[in-house]
Design a protein around this motif. Structure first.
Motif, mmCIF file in Angstrom:
data_model
loop_
_atom_site.group_PDB
_atom_site.id
_atom_site.type_symbol
_atom_site.label_atom_id
_atom_site.label_comp_id
_atom_site.label_asym_id
_atom_site.label_seq_id
_atom_site.Cartn_x
_atom_site.Cartn_y
_atom_site.Cartn_z
ATOM 1 N N PHE A 100 0.820 -1.214 0.000
ATOM 2 C CA PHE A 100 0.000 0.000 0.000
ATOM 3 C C PHE A 100 0.851 1.260 0.000
ATOM 4 O O PHE A 100 0.412 2.308 -0.476
ATOM 5 N N LEU A 103 1.281 1.602 -3.707
ATOM 6 C CA LEU A 103 0.052 1.841 -4.460
ATOM 7 C C LEU A 103 -0.490 3.256 -4.284
ATOM 8 O O LEU A 103 -1.245 3.738 -5.121
ATOM 9 N N VAL A 104 -0.099 3.912 -3.192
ATOM 10 C CA VAL A 104 -0.498 5.311 -2.990
ATOM 11 C C VAL A 104 -0.127 6.153 -4.207
ATOM 12 O O VAL A 104 -0.861 7.059 -4.613
ATOM 13 N N TYR A 105 1.029 5.843 -4.818
ATOM 14 C CA TYR A 105 1.518 6.623 -5.958
ATOM 15 C C TYR A 105 1.151 5.998 -7.307
ATOM 16 O O TYR A 105 1.602 6.463 -8.348
ATOM 17 N N THR A 107 -2.292 4.814 -7.885
ATOM 18 C CA THR A 107 -3.742 4.702 -8.002
ATOM 19 C C THR A 107 -4.266 5.314 -9.306
ATOM 20 O O THR A 107 -5.343 4.956 -9.754
ATOM 21 N N LEU A 165 -7.198 -6.325 -3.281
ATOM 22 C CA LEU A 165 -6.408 -5.694 -2.219
ATOM 23 C C LEU A 165 -6.802 -6.212 -0.836
ATOM 24 O O LEU A 165 -6.017 -6.133 0.106
ATOM 25 N N ARG A 196 -3.342 5.344 4.925
ATOM 26 C CA ARG A 196 -2.747 5.055 3.627
ATOM 27 C C ARG A 196 -3.525 3.936 2.925
ATOM 28 O O ARG A 196 -3.796 4.014 1.732
ATOM 29 N N CYS A 200 -5.877 4.077 -0.625
ATOM 30 C CA CYS A 200 -5.730 3.168 -1.771
ATOM 31 C C CYS A 200 -7.043 2.460 -2.090
ATOM 32 O O CYS A 200 -7.424 2.335 -3.258
ATOM 33 N N GLU A 203 -9.442 5.155 -3.665
ATOM 34 C CA GLU A 203 -9.056 5.636 -4.985
ATOM 35 C C GLU A 203 -9.142 4.553 -6.063
ATOM 36 O O GLU A 203 -9.337 4.859 -7.232
ATOM 37 N N THR A 204 -8.991 3.298 -5.676
ATOM 38 C CA THR A 204 -9.074 2.207 -6.655
ATOM 39 C C THR A 204 -10.496 1.681 -6.807
ATOM 40 O O THR A 204 -10.765 0.873 -7.699
#
Length: 238
Positions: A100, A103-105, A107, A165, A196, A200, A203-204
């Motif tokens: 994660f 994945l923050v960067y 999404t 996820l 965080r 994720c 946003e996903t």
């Protein structure tokens, strides 16, 4: 310079009928398999390959392989290619939740119908020597990495759709509607980690934002983990 870790992972994915270091337009692809699927292996931040992936996904099926470091052995040299001064285990430990952080960067790329992601939990050895590299601010404790070596692959996890996820989360212990405090309690983790992960998931599209409970954002998870069947990706015909 390509590290030994990257070479080792390429060899794992480059099976019979595959090609390595394939030039495709302005890009160089790590591996192209016998089905025409592009495979990109990224040890450093996923944000670095975000523009490349967005471009390639318009026309090609893509698998992004991201190693997550579980344990790291640190080998300190007196100089580049020099003698070993010490060997120790890094106190920092990784886990599947480390995904994660990456994945923050990413999404804005995941999910995508042409994209599959594969995370590897690995143990590695990092060889380093004293040096400042291009750092503007220099300290006596600065070092440069000479090489990264793969010691072991201890696990693999595929992520194709947002609900995948949840494979790293205690799904049944997360309330149907939850805030980040409740998520942190279910994970037995810090609230920063939960924030965080919630970002994720939101946003996903893995969870839905359902307003607020006081000042806290409220999210709704699916009633059950759903894994839809998906047709194998194949390269589009020109």
């Amino acid at each position: 310079m390509e590290h030994s870790l990257h070479k080792a992972l390429k060899s794992i994915y480059c099976l019979d009928g595959c090609e390595q270091e394939v030039v495709l337009g302005k890009y160089r692809i790590d591996v192209v398999n016998d089905q025409g699927i592009l495979i990109e292996i990224q040890h450093s931040s996923l944000s670095a390959i975000k523009p490349k992936c967005l471009d390639l996904l318009e026309d090609y099926p893509l698998r992004v392989v991201k190693p997550l470091v579980r344990n790291k052995t640190l080998v300190k040299l007196d100089e580049k290619n020099g003698k070993i001064l010490s060997t120790r285990q890094s106190p920092k430990k990784g886990s599947w939740l480390t995904a994660f952080e990456e994945l923050v960067y990413f999404t804005g790329v995941f999910p995508h119908p042409n994209l599959a992601m594969e995370f590897l939990l690995v143990d590695i050895r990092e060889t380093r020597y004293p040096g400042h590299g291009r750092r503007r601010r220099k300290r006596e404790s600065d070092f440069q990495v000479q090489d990264l070596e793969l010691l072991d692959v201890v696990g693999r996890a595929e992520v194709i759709q947002p609900t995948d996820l949840f494979q790293w989360l205690p799904f049944e212990q997360i309330p149907l509607r939850f805030d980040t405090d409740e998520l942190a309690q279910a994970l037995q983790a810090d609230r920063e980690v939960a924030q965080r992960i919630a970002f994720c998931l939101r946003e996903t599209g893995a969870v839905r934002h359902k307003g607020k409970r006081g000042r806290a954002n409220l999210y709704q998870r699916p009633t059950r983990r759903i894994r839809k069947k998906r047709k194998p990706m194949t390269r589009k015909q020109a």
